[in-house]
Design an enzyme around this catalytic site. Structure first.
Site: not given
Lengths: 310, 517, 318
Positions: C155, C218, C254
């Site tokens: 991430d 995300k 996400k």
């Protein structure tokens, strides 16, 4: 069809009527009264005219007797002019209306004489011309204000900017008041509030005094009013109004001077076919001039929504 | 209507259709990586009708009392989603209208016109509050009687109706601020005829400004949707509104004509079709009646290629499928700039696949029932005409309930200006898609209609919005949004969409004599 | 729309689009703030009951990145979280495992060992998380360390400083090179939407990330005040759909931070379903970045099973 009574012409050098010469011994050059249509002065396409007499029943002039086709042509001229007139800035429209007052003021004597010839006292005629000028000036100064008075921003309960503003209704047919003492000021009383917001008009002149209406058209033609914004038909209400009431490209009709109540009702009912905004016949008094509602009735309120976001 | 009255209450019947709670299914055995069998179909989430206590039969509400119709005749009001009769409703005659107008006149002369604005306002505030207190009841009844999704009656119709009363309540004692430099006074008795698409909301739009301005009212609800107006009489009773100030006379078109044509009615307010609007305009010709008409529309919704396309698609969907398209200001003509056509149509179709058509009382329903058989037939006729004229029809693959009046959300592409579906108001969930190349062409086509109620513009460019807004012939222009309503915002049409405005300060004017002070 | 359960996903690769072309593609659709917020709110009006609710709550667990990103994280804490990830409710073996646990790079070896054989992925934040204000070489080292330690997913955070000063090329290049450094590890690109100026910016950052090879986009680090919201997620879902239409490649989404209740999670799933469809409702294409959400979902599931409301004392705090 009723025609105005006529009598033989009798030279009256003391009057200052437009058809006559003030200079003794001089053979006058009488004016030909025609229609005012699209900024031009055509004769009726029908070729008809009627003789119009002065207050004493003496011949003043042959007046063009407009036909239904002339009315139709007037609507076309008014429609053609409407977009541009409505698009002009309010300040510009105000100045054009003020210019009408200026030119009218410059021809004050002519109008006083003409009103006297058609039955006014000199004093009443002067008062009427003055009132007409005042009406034009009042509306000239209203051009860029009425929308601030009747428009609004609206506090809606959501993140939107919301405002309402008046726009011109479009093409308006007007039947001029037929009241005595309201031939010149009556034109101002119905035309000024209609055109100040960007409407264009077809005016059926008062049967009582068609000459003043056409002389006023000369004022319009020599001020800065674009051709087609005001069109003036002389003739007879009962011949002209039904066609205007039925015309599907006329958005509104002011029956101000329709005195026959049956005719007024029929015209209103006819106008329903395209949901014309109809103003019913009414008697004018000085206090009516400057009624905000005279402007409001020929405007459409437009409301606009837009989200507020980044 | 031929259906018989039911022996048990419709509310109980509707409640009985609610499924029993399902027991928990076995959870997926796999622990990750697979979605498992799809159980993501939303289960019905029915709003209970237990809250309603409908009477078997409703009389007329005249002079503060329930009065039997002189005709002794009643008609059924039927739920368009279940086709079950809900109640019997009185058929008001000209005589009944006479009584109602007389009651309204007495109330005007002896009571309402003598009260202060502040006092009138207090009654209106009370009405607003009671509508909020009983919101659920009204929402359920509106959906049951009219077929609109509960989501809309709950979130739009009823809250807006209450808000409308709250808004005009505050005007009652401020009329001199509304029209500075002018003198105002009420007109007298207002005769009001309202449509079936927003029954309670239209009632509020009519009654609230009339009462705030000091008039009394005779109101005729629509034949197919009279129940919320009748329930509203209970609100009036709870609010303690003096007898005769508001009278509700149910019935059909003849009843409406009697209200409009009554010689002692000073003011006529009508919302409905342009055809009936024209009849009314003819009927009042030569009288002193003041008239406002909110009529049909064929709104253009114009999407430029620089628009916020995903929000525009929402606006298109909201514009035409809101309330099954039974909306006078519905965005029924979509004009898409050719350069954005493919993107808009593909987004639109995909979005339409997610629309849920079904039971109006299901909280997950997006598109409910068509209001009546007659309306369903009209929609069907026009849609068939569209197909015959060569437009291309598309509908999402969705199941329709077996019973009731339903119609699939529909779009027509390849529509030209001359097609009936581009000209006539369909008043159903049917969108006609046309294209344009330049702003000038969009304006020309959008304005090419005798109507002029509303329009939409979608573009990211501010100056273009203002230019389009000024050129569109429409009383309401939604820029980068559609179908928004608010009591503070004036609503009404140009040309054959009627005249007069409802809402806002300007919405008071039709209920007042206004002259120079 | 049919659920394509067994359909294998083609992995996203960095495109050879110029950064200008990417930004143009993003800007070809503008976002109206009020409209997107109203649309997002409309999903919360859906009433999700019975089967769909159970399935949705199940899915919420299966797509969860159970997260701990604290300075105080220790191997003990990470091991406890890993146990919870495999068996979220020890009393009910039917409750599925979560998708991944999400930790700092230092904790990757611990997590990897604790989760061995469970199928639960290890995700590691990297690239100078959360601010991203470190030299690019350090970002690369950060990623490589995490990947070398066995992280399945990375991430990363974008360089918001570069983005906000209009240096899109830097953002684009960085994501591309990080993607390269990830190798087989899947890359989630955090936009930190709370620091971007508008929804238009969110869309632009989404496009830059996708075109640069992101497997997921995300919303947030969870380290600033404004985290995932429904409208911001909707803007990103719309961008994913447009990217899919252009390239045929499905990018995962996400939302992270601020999703704490089952009800919220179901709202997000409704939105996912009605924008991208069932196809996206699986851990390969959807994740919830959350920590406290799990217990609320477990509590809801037990309520659904027993018909009685449960309480926090009946679920483990790890």
């Amino acid at each position: 069809m009723a025609t105005a009574p006529t009598k033989k012409t009798a030279a009256k050098p003391t009057t200052k009527a437009a058809t006559k010469s003030a200079a003794a011994g001089r053979l006058g050059v009488p004016k030909t009264y025609k229609l005012y249509l699209g900024g031009k002065f055509p004769r009726s396409e029908s070729g008809r005219s009627f003789a119009f007499a002065d207050a004493n029943g003496e011949f003043l002039a042959n007046v063009s007797q407009a036909s239904r086709k002339d009315a139709r042509d007037s609507v076309q001229a008014a429609r053609k002019a409407q977009g541009g007139w409505a698009k002009a800035t309010a300040y510009n429209r105000g100045q054009v209306l003020y210019r009408i007052a200026e030119v009218l003021d410059g021809r004050r004597d002519q109008f006083v004489a003409e009103l006297v010839a058609t039955g006014s006292t000199a004093r009443a005629a002067e008062a009427e011309v003055e009132a007409a000028i005042a009406t034009w000036i009042f509306h000239a100064g209203f051009a860029d204000k009425y929308s601030q008075v009747i428009g609004s921003t609206n506090p809606v309960a959501a993140p939107y900017f919301n405002f309402s503003l008046p726009e011109a209704t479009g093409v308006v047919a007007l039947v001029a008041p037929q009241q005595a003492g309201w031939s010149l000021r009556g034109i101002a009383a119905v035309v000024a509030p209609a055109i100040v917001s960007g409407n264009t008009v077809v005016l059926v002149a008062s049967e009582l005094n068609p000459l003043t209406a056409i002389s006023f058209a000369e004022v319009l033609a020599t001020s800065d009013v674009p051709g087609g914004v005001v069109n003036i038909l002389t003739g007879f209400v009962e011949e002209l109004a039904p066609g205007l009431a039925a015309h599907m490209d006329v958005n509104a009709i002011d029956l101000a001077g329709v005195e026959d109540t049956t005719l007024a009702r029929d015209l209103e009912a006819t106008g329903a076919e395209n949901l014309k905004r109809v103003t019913r016949p009414r008697t004018f008094a000085p206090r009516h001039v400057g009624e905000l509602n005279e402007i409001v009735r020929f405007t459409e309120l437009k409301t606009v929504w837009h989200p507020i976001g980044v | 209507m031929a259906t018989k009255p039911s022996s048990t209450s419709a509310a109980a019947q509707a409640a009985a259709t609610q499924p029993a709670a399902t027991k928990r299914p076995a959870p997926p055995k796999t622990t990750r990586g697979k979605a498992g069998p799809n159980r993501w179909d939303y289960a019905p989430a029915l709003e209970s009708t237990k809250i309603l206590q409908l009477k078997d039969r409703y009389e007329l509400f005249i002079d503060g009392a329930w009065v039997k119709p002189t005709s002794k005749q009643y008609f059924q009001t039927v739920s368009p989603s279940t086709l079950k009769p809900l109640a019997e409703v009185a058929q008001g005659s000209a005589k009944d209208v006479d009584k109602a107008v007389a009651a309204a006149r007495r109330a005007f002369e002896n009571d309402w016109s003598k009260r202060s604005g502040a006092e009138r306002g207090r009654f209106l505030f009370r009405i607003a509050r009671i509508l909020q207190q009983r919101a659920r009841e009204f929402a359920v009844l509106e959906s049951l009687d009219g077929g609109k999704p509960i989501k809309e009656s709950r979130d739009v119709d009823v809250p807006l109706a209450a808000a409308h009363f709250f808004y005009y309540a505050g005007w009652a004692d401020k009329l001199e601020y509304a029209f500075p430099g002018q003198k105002v006074r009420p007109l007298g008795v207002a005769g009001q005829v309202i449509p079936w698409n927003f029954p309670l909301m239209m009632l509020a739009w009519k009654v609230a400004p009339a009462l705030a301005a000091g008039n009394t009212v005779v109101l005729k609800p629509a034949e197919t949707t009279p129940l919320t107006a009748l329930l509203f009489c209970e609100v009036l009773e709870q609010a303690g509104l003096p007898a005769g100030v508001v009278n509700i006379v149910t019935g059909d078109g003849t009843t409406g004509a009697a209200v409009v044509g009554h010689p002692d009615v000073d003011k006529v307010a009508f919302t409905g079709s342009t055809a009936v609007g024209k009849q009314i305009a003819r009927a009042v010709a030569g009288t002193d009646k003041k008239v406002t008409l909110e009529l049909g529309g064929k709104a253009a919704n114009i999407v430029f290629d620089d628009a916020p396309l995903d929000q525009a698609v929402e606006g298109i969907v909201n514009g035409i499928y809101f309330n099954q398209g039974h909306v006078c200001c519905a965005g029924s003509r979509l004009f898409v700039q050719e350069s954005a056509y493919d993107a808009v149509i593909s987004k639109l179709k995909r979005r339409m696949e997610t629309l849920r058509i079904g039971d109006p009382l299901d909280k997950n329903t997006d598109v409910g029932a068509i209001n009546s058989k007659a309306q369903l037939e009209r929609i069907t006729t026009l849609v068939n005409a569209g197909v015959e004229e060569g437009a291309e029809i598309w509908q999402p693959a969705c199941d329709l309930p077996k019973k009731g009046y339903f119609f699939r959300p529909t779009i027509f592409t390849g529509v030209s200006q001359s097609h009936r579906i581009a000209q006539e108001e369909i008043f159903g969930p049917v969108l006609s898609v046309l294209t344009f190349r330049t702003p000038a062409e969009a304006i020309e086509k959008a304005n090419n209609t005798p109507y002029g109620l509303s329009a939409g513009v979608w573009t990211d460019k501010g100056s273009r919005i203002l230019s389009m807004v000024s050129k569109l012939k429409a009383g309401v222009v939604w820029a980068n949004t559609f179908n928004r309503f608010d009591p503070a915002s004036p609503f009404g049409g140009y040309q054959e969409s009627g005249y007069g405005r409802e809402g806002g300060l300007q919405g008071l004017a039709p209920y007042l004599h206004i002259e120079k002070a | 729309m049919a659920l394509a359960e067994s359909q294998s996903l083609r992995r996203n690769e960095p495109t050879d689009m110029t950064v200008g072309a990417v930004v143009d593609a993003a800007h070809s659709v503008r976002i109206d703030q009020v409209g997107v917020e109203e649309r997002a709110a409309s999903f919360t009006k859906r009433s999700i009951k019975t089967d769909a609710k159970l399935w949705g709550l199940d899915l919420a667990i299966r797509t969860m990145d159970l997260t701990t990103l604290e300075g105080s994280d220790t191997p003990g804490k990470v091991r406890a979280l890993s146990a919870k990830a495999i068996h979220p409710d020890p009393t009910n073996p039917d409750i599925p495992s979560v998708a991944a646990i999400c930790v700092y790079p230092n904790q990757v070896p611990v997590a990897k060992r604790a989760l061995e054989g469970s199928g639960v992925h290890v995700a590691s934040v990297a690239t100078g998380f959360p601010s991203g204000q470190v030299p690019f070489s350090a970002k690369l080292d950060d990623v490589r360390a995490a990947v070398d330690a066995g992280a399945d997913e990375i991430d990363m955070v974008i360089d918001r400083g570069a983005f906000l000063r209009g240096d899109f090329a830097t953002v684009y290049e960085e994501v591309k090179r990080i993607r390269e450094a990830c190798g087989d590890a899947h890359l989630k690109v955090i936009l930190e939407t709370g620091e971007l100026g508008s929804y238009d910016d969110v869309r632009t950052a989404s496009w830059i990330s996708m075109a640069a090879g992101a497997d997921f986009i995300k919303t947030s680090t969870g380290k600033i005040g404004v985290a995932a919201t429904m409208p911001v997620t909707l803007v990103m879902l719309d961008a994913i759909r447009d990217y899919w239409e252009l390239t045929g490649i499905k990018i995962g989404m996400k939302p992270a931070g601020g999703i704490r209740t089952s009800k919220q999670a179901l709202h997000y799933l409704v939105m996912l379903n009605e924008t991208l469809g069932l196809e996206w409702m699986r851990p390969e294409l959807w994740r919830f970045g959350a920590s406290s959400l799990l217990n609320d979902v477990l509590m809801q599931l037990r309520t659904q099973a027993t018909g009685a409301y449960s309480g926090p004392d009946y679920f483990t705090i790890d």
